[in-house]
Design a protein around this motif. Structure first.
Motif, PDB file in Angstrom:
ATOM      1  N   LEU B  25       0.663  -1.272   0.127  1.00 36.05           N
ATOM      2  CA  LEU B  25      -0.020   0.038  -0.127  1.00 36.05           C
ATOM      3  C   LEU B  25       1.019   1.311   0.186  1.00 36.05           C
ATOM      4  CD1 LEU B  25      -2.922  -1.046   2.591  1.00 36.05           C
ATOM      5  CD2 LEU B  25      -2.905  -1.066   0.107  1.00 36.05           C
ATOM      6  N   ILE B  26       2.145   1.297   0.596  1.00 38.51           N
ATOM      7  CA  ILE B  26       2.900   2.221   0.674  1.00 38.51           C
ATOM      8  C   ILE B  26       3.346   2.536  -0.743  1.00 38.51           C
ATOM      9  CG2 ILE B  26       5.432   2.818   1.175  1.00 38.51           C
ATOM     10  CD1 ILE B  26       4.810   1.645   4.144  1.00 38.51           C
ATOM     11  N   THR B  27       3.586   1.526  -1.724  1.00 35.11           N
ATOM     12  CA  THR B  27       4.286   1.760  -2.904  1.00 35.11           C
ATOM     13  C   THR B  27       2.907   2.161  -3.823  1.00 35.11           C
ATOM     14  OG1 THR B  27       3.741  -0.457  -3.442  1.00 35.11           O
ATOM     15  CG2 THR B  27       5.789  -0.212  -3.140  1.00 35.11           C
ATOM     16  N   PHE B  28       1.817   1.866  -3.455  1.00 37.30           N
ATOM     17  CA  PHE B  28       0.596   2.314  -4.281  1.00 37.30           C
ATOM     18  C   PHE B  28       0.374   3.947  -3.964  1.00 37.30           C
ATOM     19  CE2 PHE B  28      -3.646   4.026  -3.175  1.00 37.30           C
ATOM     20  CZ  PHE B  28      -4.020   3.902  -4.537  1.00 37.30           C
ATOM     21  N   LEU B  29       0.655   4.343  -2.773  1.00 37.12           N
ATOM     22  CA  LEU B  29       0.631   5.810  -2.433  1.00 37.12           C
ATOM     23  C   LEU B  29       1.511   6.386  -3.410  1.00 37.12           C
ATOM     24  CD1 LEU B  29       0.050   5.920   1.253  1.00 37.12           C
ATOM     25  CD2 LEU B  29      -1.834   5.963  -0.316  1.00 37.12           C
ATOM     26  N   ILE B  30       2.738   6.271  -3.508  1.00 39.16           N
ATOM     27  CA  ILE B  30       3.768   6.807  -4.528  1.00 39.16           C
ATOM     28  C   ILE B  30       3.183   7.215  -5.712  1.00 39.16           C
ATOM     29  CG2 ILE B  30       6.088   6.650  -5.419  1.00 39.16           C
ATOM     30  CD1 ILE B  30       6.919   5.108  -3.141  1.00 39.16           C
ATOM     31  N   VAL B  31       2.557   5.933  -6.374  1.00 37.07           N
ATOM     32  CA  VAL B  31       1.939   5.970  -7.598  1.00 37.07           C
ATOM     33  C   VAL B  31       0.760   7.099  -7.511  1.00 37.07           C
ATOM     34  CG1 VAL B  31       0.705   5.106  -9.462  1.00 37.07           C
ATOM     35  CG2 VAL B  31       2.532   3.890  -8.401  1.00 37.07           C
ATOM     36  N   HIS B  32      -0.128   7.071  -6.664  1.00 32.84           N
ATOM     37  CA  HIS B  32      -1.299   7.820  -6.680  1.00 32.84           C
ATOM     38  C   HIS B  32      -0.786   9.284  -6.287  1.00 32.84           C
ATOM     39  CE1 HIS B  32      -4.938   9.775  -5.443  1.00 32.84           C
ATOM     40  NE2 HIS B  32      -5.497   8.778  -4.922  1.00 32.84           N
ATOM     41  N   VAL B  33       0.324   9.665  -5.426  1.00 31.54           N
ATOM     42  CA  VAL B  33       0.610  10.999  -5.162  1.00 31.54           C
ATOM     43  C   VAL B  33       1.207  11.530  -6.495  1.00 31.54           C
ATOM     44  CG1 VAL B  33       3.068  10.954  -4.386  1.00 31.54           C
ATOM     45  CG2 VAL B  33       1.285  12.638  -3.246  1.00 31.54           C
ATOM     46  N   GLY B  34       1.926  10.694  -7.194  1.00 29.71           N
ATOM     47  CA  GLY B  34       2.632  11.155  -8.598  1.00 29.71           C
ATOM     48  C   GLY B  34       1.814  11.622  -9.563  1.00 29.71           C
ATOM     49  N   VAL B  35       0.665  10.938  -9.822  1.00 29.46           N
ATOM     50  CA  VAL B  35      -0.481  11.420 -10.532  1.00 29.46           C
ATOM     51  C   VAL B  35      -1.167  12.689  -9.896  1.00 29.46           C
ATOM     52  CG1 VAL B  35      -2.877  10.819 -11.494  1.00 29.46           C
ATOM     53  CG2 VAL B  35      -0.922   9.234 -11.307  1.00 29.46           C
ATOM     54  N   ASN B  36      -1.570  13.052  -8.577  1.00 29.25           N
ATOM     55  CA  ASN B  36      -1.895  14.032  -8.134  1.00 29.25           C
ATOM     56  C   ASN B  36      -0.855  15.299  -8.562  1.00 29.25           C
ATOM     57  OD1 ASN B  36      -4.073  12.489  -6.832  1.00 29.25           O
ATOM     58  ND2 ASN B  36      -3.618  13.199  -5.107  1.00 29.25           N
ATOM     59  N   ALA B  37       0.153  14.946  -8.329  1.00 24.87           N
ATOM     60  CA  ALA B  37       1.358  16.050  -8.560  1.00 24.87           C
ATOM     61  C   ALA B  37       1.010  16.573  -9.638  1.00 24.87           C
ATOM     62  CB  ALA B  37       2.599  15.378  -8.289  1.00 24.87           C
ATOM     63  N   MET B  38       0.585  15.942 -11.014  1.00 22.97           N
ATOM     64  CA  MET B  38       0.109  16.622 -12.105  1.00 22.97           C
ATOM     65  C   MET B  38      -0.526  17.890 -12.201  1.00 22.97           C
ATOM     66  SD  MET B  38       1.603  14.265 -14.263  1.00 22.97           S
ATOM     67  CE  MET B  38       2.371  12.739 -13.736  1.00 22.97           C
ATOM     68  N   GLU B  46      -5.207  19.535 -17.608  1.00 27.92           N
ATOM     69  CA  GLU B  46      -5.198  18.648 -18.923  1.00 27.92           C
ATOM     70  C   GLU B  46      -4.067  17.414 -18.519  1.00 27.92           C
ATOM     71  OE1 GLU B  46      -4.150  19.549 -23.422  1.00 27.92           O
ATOM     72  OE2 GLU B  46      -5.214  21.252 -22.308  1.00 27.92           O
ATOM     73  N   LEU B  47      -2.977  17.778 -18.000  1.00 26.48           N
ATOM     74  CA  LEU B  47      -1.889  16.595 -17.610  1.00 26.48           C
ATOM     75  C   LEU B  47      -2.466  15.716 -16.728  1.00 26.48           C
ATOM     76  CD1 LEU B  47       1.001  16.215 -18.367  1.00 26.48           C
ATOM     77  CD2 LEU B  47       2.076  17.460 -16.548  1.00 26.48           C
ATOM     78  N   PHE B  48      -3.255  16.340 -15.731  1.00 28.05           N
ATOM     79  CA  PHE B  48      -3.744  15.573 -14.817  1.00 28.05           C
ATOM     80  C   PHE B  48      -4.715  14.555 -15.435  1.00 28.05           C
ATOM     81  CE2 PHE B  48      -7.346  14.700 -11.705  1.00 28.05           C
ATOM     82  CZ  PHE B  48      -6.544  13.962 -10.810  1.00 28.05           C
ATOM     83  N   ASN B  49      -5.739  14.978 -16.283  1.00 24.35           N
ATOM     84  CA  ASN B  49      -6.597  14.369 -16.907  1.00 24.35           C
ATOM     85  C   ASN B  49      -6.115  13.100 -17.776  1.00 24.35           C
ATOM     86  OD1 ASN B  49      -8.953  15.113 -15.857  1.00 24.35           O
ATOM     87  ND2 ASN B  49      -9.437  16.751 -17.443  1.00 24.35           N
ATOM     88  N   THR B  50      -4.879  13.445 -18.279  1.00 19.40           N
ATOM     89  CA  THR B  50      -4.141  12.350 -19.241  1.00 19.40           C
ATOM     90  C   THR B  50      -3.813  11.420 -18.405  1.00 19.40           C
ATOM     91  OG1 THR B  50      -3.465  14.306 -20.343  1.00 19.40           O
ATOM     92  CG2 THR B  50      -2.561  11.962 -20.925  1.00 19.40           C
ATOM     93  N   ALA B  51      -3.132  11.589 -17.270  1.00 19.99           N
ATOM     94  CA  ALA B  51      -2.868  10.613 -16.327  1.00 19.99           C
ATOM     95  C   ALA B  51      -3.777   9.789 -15.768  1.00 19.99           C
ATOM     96  CB  ALA B  51      -1.884  11.283 -15.306  1.00 19.99           C
ATOM     97  N   ALA B  52      -4.784  10.349 -15.418  1.00 23.64           N
ATOM     98  CA  ALA B  52      -6.066   9.862 -14.776  1.00 23.64           C
ATOM     99  C   ALA B  52      -6.640   8.998 -15.695  1.00 23.64           C
ATOM    100  CB  ALA B  52      -6.989  10.878 -14.206  1.00 23.64           C
ATOM    101  N   HIS B  53      -6.600   9.353 -17.024  1.00 20.33           N
ATOM    102  CA  HIS B  53      -7.244   8.539 -18.115  1.00 20.33           C
ATOM    103  C   HIS B  53      -6.413   7.227 -18.462  1.00 20.33           C
ATOM    104  CE1 HIS B  53      -9.532   7.462 -21.536  1.00 20.33           C
ATOM    105  NE2 HIS B  53      -8.531   7.387 -22.474  1.00 20.33           N
ATOM    106  N   PHE B  54      -5.114   7.256 -18.224  1.00 20.92           N
ATOM    107  CA  PHE B  54      -4.094   6.455 -18.413  1.00 20.92           C
ATOM    108  C   PHE B  54      -4.407   5.518 -17.217  1.00 20.92           C
ATOM    109  CE2 PHE B  54      -0.524   4.441 -16.898  1.00 20.92           C
ATOM    110  CZ  PHE B  54      -0.043   3.643 -18.149  1.00 20.92           C
ATOM    111  N   MET B  55      -4.678   5.836 -15.948  1.00 16.37           N
ATOM    112  CA  MET B  55      -4.573   4.922 -14.960  1.00 16.37           C
ATOM    113  C   MET B  55      -6.137   4.476 -14.833  1.00 16.37           C
ATOM    114  SD  MET B  55      -1.915   5.589 -13.193  1.00 16.37           S
ATOM    115  CE  MET B  55      -2.083   4.560 -11.639  1.00 16.37           C
ATOM    116  N   GLY B  56      -7.076   4.855 -15.435  1.00 20.56           N
ATOM    117  CA  GLY B  56      -8.427   4.550 -15.489  1.00 20.56           C
ATOM    118  C   GLY B  56      -8.689   3.268 -16.698  1.00 20.56           C
ATOM    119  N   THR B  57      -7.791   3.326 -17.844  1.00 23.08           N
ATOM    120  CA  THR B  57      -7.915   2.403 -18.904  1.00 23.08           C
ATOM    121  C   THR B  57      -6.907   1.511 -19.084  1.00 23.08           C
ATOM    122  OG1 THR B  57      -7.112   4.512 -20.070  1.00 23.08           O
ATOM    123  CG2 THR B  57      -9.384   4.422 -20.053  1.00 23.08           C
ATOM    124  N   ASN B  58      -5.677   1.833 -18.690  1.00 20.00           N
ATOM    125  CA  ASN B  58      -4.663   0.757 -18.977  1.00 20.00           C
ATOM    126  C   ASN B  58      -5.003  -0.607 -18.259  1.00 20.00           C
ATOM    127  OD1 ASN B  58      -1.957  -0.541 -17.970  1.00 20.00           O
ATOM    128  ND2 ASN B  58      -1.331   0.804 -19.647  1.00 20.00           N
TER     129      ASN B  58
END
Ligand code: SF4
Ligand code: FES
Lengths: 252, 229
Positions: B25-38, B46-58
């Motif tokens: 879960l700690i490693t998951f938080l790093i990914v999550h906070v990375g997307v937020n940082a966009m 726009e950058l955030f939406n692109t990242a969120a879209h990738f996370m939601g569809t990959n």
């Protein structure tokens, strides 16, 4: 009252036996010398009680020099009292001030039922040792000590773990009443030496299994035990036990 | 001679599961906070939406979603079992407790902190994940490309409410203290304690438990006070 002596209010847990409910009873004690040990203060109080025809307070003690681990007293919220690195019998009244209130309770854990007053049954520890805290050797002459080379660091670490006196302060202070510091010390002292290797992985499994059976709690790594242990047993031992247990279950 | 008792129902086995799911879960938080940082890098979202879209569809990320939920559930279930056993191990407490002298309050309050985090998690999932997947309360506004979600717009709506912002910030304080103990504790439970590495693990743990929750908390604050103005 001679100079430096003090008057204290003791609140001591009194409980007739395992079945009956206990309670804290207040005893004023006067003219306590700062040079007395905590147990000597209890001796004086008990003599008083006997003279008054009352039942003396039952408490465990034996060596009175910090090596047997019997003197289990939970004093003002801490096992063996306010000082670190000592047992109750090594605690002196100079650690208290005139007018102090001192609350003395037994170790509290399901696995350590109160027998009477401050005396608890710690035979759960004995059963854990019997489950694996030994090495099996054939009889005969002891071999030459130098025949078996042991790295200095390993010998030292094993010796440090072997300093555990089985007092149970770790269980008493742990918010989970976990015995893992004790068990890990007993696992480690042998796991670090060549003599302990043949039974290393069955030992850790058997001792942990017995520990779980006795109803001790589970370590959450608060580290309270390490602080309160009179012999400075380190949390490193718990990590070693965790490691050995994992290896034992995975490969043995 | 191996004893027959099962690893996963033993005290040490359960601790091991707590530790390993914790580190996951700690490693998951790093990914999550990375997307937020966009959001901080590009306030148009726009950058955030692109990242969120990738996370939601990959597909890889989506399949990890199951592992993530499994990890969270395991972590919770084990903690409940362990906490109950711990309560049973000392049914009668002490009249006087000196635990403040020998341990940190947050190391003794992991259950409480974890419960607060769980409550927050449910609210948080309702705000974003449930809306994105199921659209129960009207769904996420549509993005510029048809069929995509404008997560950034959703964020602006959610964080327009100051009470929600406050809830998010308070939850991150709980998370910070939970991690402050949990990070190094997880390694100890896995048996990873070594005089060469443990000081580094502890130091990284402290920095992690401050930086990550602060970054998380900054996001609702930033959206509420800067972007929404
Ligand atoms: S580990 Fe320390 S506190 Fe626990 S039984 Fe051994 S000597 Fe006592
Ligand atoms: S009486 Fe032996 S250690 Fe205190």
């Amino acid at each position: 009252m001679s100079e430096g002596n003090m008057n204290l209010t003791l609140k001591v847990w009194r409980q007739k036996n395992q079945k009956q409910k206990g309670e804290l009873v207040t005893y004023p004690v006067s003219n306590v010398s700062p040079d007395m040990s905590f147990l000597e203060m209890f001796d004086v109080l008990n003599e008083d009680l006997v003279e008054k025809g009352q039942e003396p307070i039952a408490f465990d003690h034996d060596c009175r020099e910090g090596i047997c681990g019997m003197c289990s007293m939970f004093i003002n919220g801490r096992p063996h009292g306010p000082k670190e690195g000592i047992t109750t019998c090594q605690l002196h009244m100079r650690s208290f001030k005139d007018g102090d209130t001192v609350v003395v309770e037994p170790w509290r854990a399901t696995a350590f039922p109160v027998i009477k007053d401050l005396v608890v049954d710690r035979s759960a520890f004995d059963r854990i040792i019997a489950a694996g805290g030994f090495i099996s050797v054939n009889t005969g002459n002891a071999q030459d000590a130098n025949a078996l080379p042991i790295a200095k660091e390993d010998a030292d670490k094993s010796f440090e773990a072997a300093a555990c006196i089985g007092c149970g302060a770790c269980v008493a202070t742990c918010k989970n009443a976990s015995a893992m510091l004790f068990v890990s010390a007993k696992v480690s002292q042998l796991a670090l030496l060549p003599q302990g290797q043949p039974e290393r992985y069955s030992r850790v499994q058997n001792m942990v299994e017995q520990m779980d059976k006795e109803g001790f709690g589970n370590c959450t790594n608060t580290g309270a035990c390490e602080v309160e242990c009179p012999k400075g047993i380190s949390l490193e031992n718990i990590a070693r036990m965790n490691r050995d247990y994992l290896v034992a279950k995975a490969a043995h | 001679m191996s004893s027959s008792s099962s690893f996963f129902t033993s005290s040490l086995g359960r601790k091991f599961v707590m530790g390993i799911t914790g580190i996951f879960l700690i490693t998951f938080l790093i990914v999550h906070v990375g997307v937020n940082a966009m959001v901080f890098l590009d306030s148009s979202g726009e950058l955030f939406n692109t990242a969120a879209h990738f996370m939601g569809t990959n597909w890889l990320i989506r399949s990890m979603e199951f592992v993530l939920f499994a990890g969270i559930i395991l972590h919770i279930v084990q903690s409940v079992v362990l906490t109950r056993a711990n309560k049973a191990a000392r049914p009668e407490g002490y009249a006087v407790s000196g635990s403040n002298v020998n341990s940190k309050w947050y190391s003794r309050s992991m259950g409480l902190l974890g419960t607060l985090i769980l409550m927050f998690l449910i609210i948080h999932l309702c705000h974003f994940w449930v809306e994105a997947r199921f659209g129960i309360w009207g769904g996420i506004p549509e993005g510029t490309v048809a069929g995509t979600h404008d997560m950034f717009a959703q964020m602006k709506i959610i964080f327009s409410n100051p009470i929600i912002v406050a809830v998010y910030v308070l939850a991150m304080i709980s998370l910070s203290y939970h991690l402050m103990h949990g990070f190094q504790s997880a390694f100890q439970s896995l048996g990873l304690n070594h005089y060469k590495y443990t000081p580094a693990i502890k130091a990284i743990g402290i920095w992690y438990s401050i930086i990550v929750p602060v970054l998380f908390a900054l996001m609702p604050l930033y959206v509420h006070f800067v972007i929404n103005k």
